[in-house]
Enzyme design. Structure first.
Site, PDB file in Angstrom:
ATOM      1  N   ASN A 140      40.801  26.846  -4.253  1.00 54.39           N
ATOM      2  CA  ASN A 140      41.309  25.617  -3.634  1.00 54.39           C
ATOM      3  C   ASN A 140      41.468  24.466  -4.616  1.00 54.39           C
ATOM      4  O   ASN A 140      42.103  23.469  -4.316  1.00 54.39           O
ATOM      5  CB  ASN A 140      40.381  25.193  -2.489  1.00 54.39           C
ATOM      6  CG  ASN A 140      38.955  24.973  -2.941  1.00 54.39           C
ATOM      7  OD1 ASN A 140      38.495  25.587  -3.907  1.00 54.39           O
ATOM      8  ND2 ASN A 140      38.242  24.111  -2.254  1.00 54.39           N
TER       9      ASN A 140
ATOM     10  N   ARG B 273       0.810  -1.227   0.000  1.00 53.22           N
ATOM     11  CA  ARG B 273       0.000   0.000   0.000  1.00 53.22           C
ATOM     12  C   ARG B 273       0.843   1.276   0.000  1.00 53.22           C
ATOM     13  O   ARG B 273       0.330   2.372  -0.183  1.00 53.22           O
ATOM     14  CB  ARG B 273      -0.951  -0.031   1.210  1.00 53.22           C
ATOM     15  CG  ARG B 273      -2.047  -1.063   1.081  1.00 53.22           C
ATOM     16  CD  ARG B 273      -2.691  -1.393   2.424  1.00 53.22           C
ATOM     17  NE  ARG B 273      -1.914  -2.333   3.216  1.00 53.22           N
ATOM     18  CZ  ARG B 273      -2.238  -2.767   4.433  1.00 53.22           C
ATOM     19  NH1 ARG B 273      -3.330  -2.313   5.008  1.00 53.22           N
ATOM     20  NH2 ARG B 273      -1.480  -3.627   5.087  1.00 53.22           N
TER      21      ARG B 273
ATOM     22  N   GLY C 257       2.224 -13.932   5.368  1.00 49.70           N
ATOM     23  CA  GLY C 257       1.400 -13.366   6.440  1.00 49.70           C
ATOM     24  C   GLY C 257       2.155 -13.262   7.755  1.00 49.70           C
ATOM     25  O   GLY C 257       3.219 -13.856   7.934  1.00 49.70           O
TER      26      GLY C 257
ATOM     27  N   ASN D 134      40.067  39.076   8.894  1.00 49.85           N
ATOM     28  CA  ASN D 134      38.952  39.677   8.152  1.00 49.85           C
ATOM     29  C   ASN D 134      39.042  39.218   6.702  1.00 49.85           C
ATOM     30  O   ASN D 134      40.049  39.410   6.037  1.00 49.85           O
ATOM     31  CB  ASN D 134      39.034  41.198   8.226  1.00 49.85           C
ATOM     32  CG  ASN D 134      37.771  41.814   7.662  1.00 49.85           C
ATOM     33  OD1 ASN D 134      36.759  41.896   8.346  1.00 49.85           O
ATOM     34  ND2 ASN D 134      37.811  42.193   6.398  1.00 49.85           N
TER      35      ASN D 134
ATOM     36  N   ASN E  96       0.795   2.014   6.780  1.00 48.92           N
ATOM     37  CA  ASN E  96       0.631   1.158   5.608  1.00 48.92           C
ATOM     38  C   ASN E  96       0.561   1.947   4.315  1.00 48.92           C
ATOM     39  O   ASN E  96       0.560   1.368   3.239  1.00 48.92           O
ATOM     40  CB  ASN E  96      -0.647   0.323   5.759  1.00 48.92           C
ATOM     41  CG  ASN E  96      -0.607  -0.526   7.010  1.00 48.92           C
ATOM     42  OD1 ASN E  96       0.286  -1.347   7.175  1.00 48.92           O
ATOM     43  ND2 ASN E  96      -1.545  -0.305   7.919  1.00 48.92           N
TER      44      ASN E  96
HETATM   45  C1  UD1 Z   1      -1.665  -6.129  11.163  1.00 47.96           C
HETATM   46  C2  UD1 Z   1      -2.659  -7.003  11.945  1.00 47.96           C
HETATM   47  C3  UD1 Z   1      -3.862  -6.119  12.317  1.00 47.96           C
HETATM   48  C4  UD1 Z   1      -3.393  -4.927  13.141  1.00 47.96           C
HETATM   49  C5  UD1 Z   1      -2.306  -4.146  12.406  1.00 47.96           C
HETATM   50  C6  UD1 Z   1      -1.679  -3.130  13.332  1.00 47.96           C
HETATM   51  C7  UD1 Z   1      -2.472  -9.278  11.045  1.00 47.96           C
HETATM   52  C8  UD1 Z   1      -3.089 -10.305  10.183  1.00 47.96           C
HETATM   53  N1  UD1 Z   1      -3.107  -8.095  11.122  1.00 47.96           N
HETATM   54  O1  UD1 Z   1      -2.283  -5.713   9.967  1.00 47.96           O
HETATM   55  O2  UD1 Z   1      -4.786  -6.889  13.094  1.00 47.96           O
HETATM   56  O3  UD1 Z   1      -4.485  -4.095  13.425  1.00 47.96           O
HETATM   57  O4  UD1 Z   1      -1.246  -5.027  11.956  1.00 47.96           O
HETATM   58  O5  UD1 Z   1      -0.778  -2.297  12.666  1.00 47.96           O
HETATM   59  O6  UD1 Z   1      -1.456  -9.544  11.672  1.00 47.96           O
HETATM   60  N2  UD1 Z   1       5.043  -8.885   7.829  1.00 47.96           N
HETATM   61  C9  UD1 Z   1       6.029  -9.844   7.722  1.00 47.96           C
HETATM   62  N3  UD1 Z   1       5.766 -10.938   6.957  1.00 47.96           N
HETATM   63  C10 UD1 Z   1       4.594 -11.129   6.316  1.00 47.96           C
HETATM   64  C11 UD1 Z   1       3.598 -10.132   6.438  1.00 47.96           C
HETATM   65  C12 UD1 Z   1       3.855  -9.028   7.210  1.00 47.96           C
HETATM   66  O7  UD1 Z   1       7.106  -9.724   8.280  1.00 47.96           O
HETATM   67  O8  UD1 Z   1       4.449 -12.169   5.641  1.00 47.96           O
HETATM   68  C13 UD1 Z   1       5.337  -7.689   8.652  1.00 47.96           C
HETATM   69  C14 UD1 Z   1       5.231  -6.382   7.873  1.00 47.96           C
HETATM   70  O9  UD1 Z   1       6.493  -6.033   7.331  1.00 47.96           O
HETATM   71  C15 UD1 Z   1       4.781  -5.396   8.947  1.00 47.96           C
HETATM   72  C16 UD1 Z   1       4.044  -6.260   9.953  1.00 47.96           C
HETATM   73  O10 UD1 Z   1       4.385  -7.595   9.661  1.00 47.96           O
HETATM   74  O11 UD1 Z   1       5.880  -4.769   9.581  1.00 47.96           O
HETATM   75  C17 UD1 Z   1       2.524  -6.099   9.847  1.00 47.96           C
HETATM   76  O12 UD1 Z   1       2.125  -6.426   8.517  1.00 47.96           O
HETATM   77  P1  UD1 Z   1       1.063  -5.547   7.727  1.00 47.96           P
HETATM   78  O13 UD1 Z   1       0.903  -6.145   6.398  1.00 47.96           O
HETATM   79  O14 UD1 Z   1       1.383  -4.129   7.852  1.00 47.96           O
HETATM   80  O15 UD1 Z   1      -0.254  -5.898   8.574  1.00 47.96           O
HETATM   81  P2  UD1 Z   1      -1.537  -4.964   8.762  1.00 47.96           P
HETATM   82  O16 UD1 Z   1      -2.405  -5.125   7.582  1.00 47.96           O
HETATM   83  O17 UD1 Z   1      -1.133  -3.621   9.148  1.00 47.96           O
HETATM   84 MG    MG Z   2       0.641  -2.632   9.125  1.00 44.99          MG
END
Ligand code: UD1
Ligand code: MG
Length: 453
Positions: free
Chosen positions: A383, A15, A75, A374, A225
């Site tokens: 330079n 995003r 995820g 000065n 995000n």
């Molecule tokens: C997540 C939570 C949501 C919460 C929100 C808070 C889940 C499913 N949802 O959503 O409930 O309200 O954070 O900010 O957990 N990441 C990985 N590996 C992956 C996917 C993500 O390391 O495979 C890391 C991302 O880099 C990020 C963090 O996990 O730093 C959260 O991932 P993101 O995709 O931002 O989750 P949200 O949709 O914000």
């Molecule tokens: Mg997030």
């Protein structure tokens, strides 16, 4: 504290619509990831999950922090599972494991401490931070029905669930045993086809286990995000930072046009005027006037100094400095006590001694000026010979006249004078006059003769 910490930083940040891995985007001059790591500095047992843009993210980490590669980003649940099943984690695990997303830069140490203490006190398998918010869009919602507690992601919400305004922070403290036993029981039956870490709450609830929910202030758990959320969070954090300085006696003329990075320090009695940017590791001592329109990066400004309408980069200005308007202090400049560098003057990699003045229209590069020199309007150090840079050495009390070219390498002796318009290519001894120009010729009656023609 016997807590292992997992920081999630493998996601792409789709995003954001940006090439840069999301956690490397900056807020107040520091990446989202370093903000999170700083809050977690209480623990020396941190593991960062990397994946998208792994090399860049690893390069940004201090060498003491270990990383684990999540090859495919399936995820948040899959990210944690990758860690739990790694040898590094198995060797270093503690009784409790804190999981923190790398995209939440405003987390407060106090909130994390509260969460860990609550979980430890009742020995719950899991606890997490939530907040009541006006606009819950995009976050997981905390669904509580009778005995049931679960987290439902935005895309999986029913209309009723979407209206819930208690949101998941993504910050959890688990009993490590509970994580190990359940992390591989997640599935991908959801709108995004991902392994959701959030499903562990429902799992704990189904097992009739205690779940700790700690509600905290919305501002400290805002996730980033999108570019617009980046801007929103930066605004909030900037405001807090400036308010903190105000409490310590720093005056801000117009906070809305002032940008200050997280690591900047400013002492009391200093006035920060409109449109000022203080970045990097800048420090401003007491009773200074900075701005309007000052841009100071990685520099230190001594007490009682003034920097007006000017740019200062990677330089040191000692006390009672007087910079600007319209000066450019470039990297490696060190300006002694009471030095003046004024309008349209530029300095670079130069040391300028106490009480010296470069008041206007001058360039001082690769030079050392003693005390009370000065350096007049239009004078410059030459330079660069097209291949290499050379040094100009100007001793105490020397007077460099207007429009003088000091062709380096060259030394100008103590209390010597250089006549205006001279191109100086040879050293000038102490107390001598160095002058290099043709004698002036006056042609009497020339103007009238010309008119008659
Ligand atoms: C997540 C939570 C949501 C919460 C929100 C808070 C889940 C499913 N949802 O959503 O409930 O309200 O954070 O900010 O957990 N990441 C990985 N590996 C992956 C996917 C993500 O390391 O495979 C890391 C991302 O880099 C990020 C963090 O996990 O730093 C959260 O991932 P993101 O995709 O931002 O989750 P949200 O949709 O914000
Ligand atoms: Mg997030």
């Amino acid at each position: 504290m016997s807590v292992s910490v997992i920081v999630l930083a493998a996601g792409k940040g789709t995003r954001m619509n940006s090439e840069l891995p999301k956690v490397l985007h900056k807020v107040l001059g520091k990446s989202l990831l370093s903000h999170a790591l700083e809050t977690l500095s209480f623990s020396d047992n941190k593991l960062v999950v990397v994946g998208h843009g792994a090399d860049l993210v690893i390069d940004s980490l201090p060498p003491s922090i270990k990383n684990i590669l999540q090859k495919d980003q399936l995820g948040t649940g899959h990210a944690v599972s990758t860690v739990i099943n790694s040898e590094v984690f198995k060797k270093s695990k503690s009784e409790f494991t804190l999981v923190v997303p790398g995209d939440v830069p405003g987390i407060k140490d106090g909130d994390i401490e509260l969460l860990i203490n609550e979980v430890k006190t009742i020995s719950a398998p899991v606890g997490f931070l939530t907040a009541l918010v006006e606009d819950p869009f995009g976050y997981g919602r905390i669904v509580k029905n009778n005995e049931e507690i679960k987290i439902v992601e935005e895309k999986d919400c029913s209309d009723d669930e979407r209206a819930i305004n208690e949101i998941n922070s993504g910050i959890y403290c688990f009993k490590t045993e509970f994580l190990i036993e359940n992390i591989d029981n997640l599935n991908t039956q959801n709108a995004q086809g991902e392994f959701y870490l959030t499903d562990l709450i429902g799992i704990a609830n189904n097992q009739k286990q205690d779940i700790v929910i700690v509600q905290v202030d919305e501002d400290s758990i805002k996730g980033i995000n999108s570019m617009s959320q980046l801007n929103e969070v930066e605004d909030i954090m900037q405001k807090k930072l400036i308010e903190g300085f105000m409490e310590q006696g720093v005056y801000f003329q117009d906070p809305t046009s002032t940008y200050i990075d997280a690591d900047v320090t400013i002492s009391s009695g200093t006035k920060v005027l409109a449109n000022t940017h203080l970045t990097g590791s800048t420090s401003i001592d007491e009773n200074c006037t900075i701005g309007p329109n000052a841009q100071i990066n990685d520099s230190s400004i001594g007490k009682n100094s003034k920097v007006v309408n000017s740019v200062v980069d990677q330089s040191t200005i000692h006390e009672n400095g007087n910079i600007g308007p319209f000066a450019h202090i470039r990297p490696g400049s060190e300006l002694g006590e009471g030095v003046k560098v004024g309008s349209f003057a530029e300095t670079k990699k130069s040391k300028i001694g106490k009480g010296s003045k470069v008041p206007h229209l001058a360039y001082v590069g690769d030079a050392e000026l003693g005390e009370n020199v000065n350096f007049s309007a239009g004078a410059i150090t030459v330079n660069y010979d097209g291949k290499e840079k050379h040094k100009t050495d100007i001793k105490d009390g020397a007077f460099i006249g207007s429009d003088v070219m000091l062709v380096a390498p060259v030394t100008i002796g103590e209390e010597s004078m250089i006549g205006a318009g001279s191109v100086i290519t040879k050293d000038v001894p102490s107390k001598a006059l160095g002058i290099e120009r043709n004698n002036q010729k006056n042609v009497e009656g020339y103007v009238d003769r010309k008119k008659k023609k």
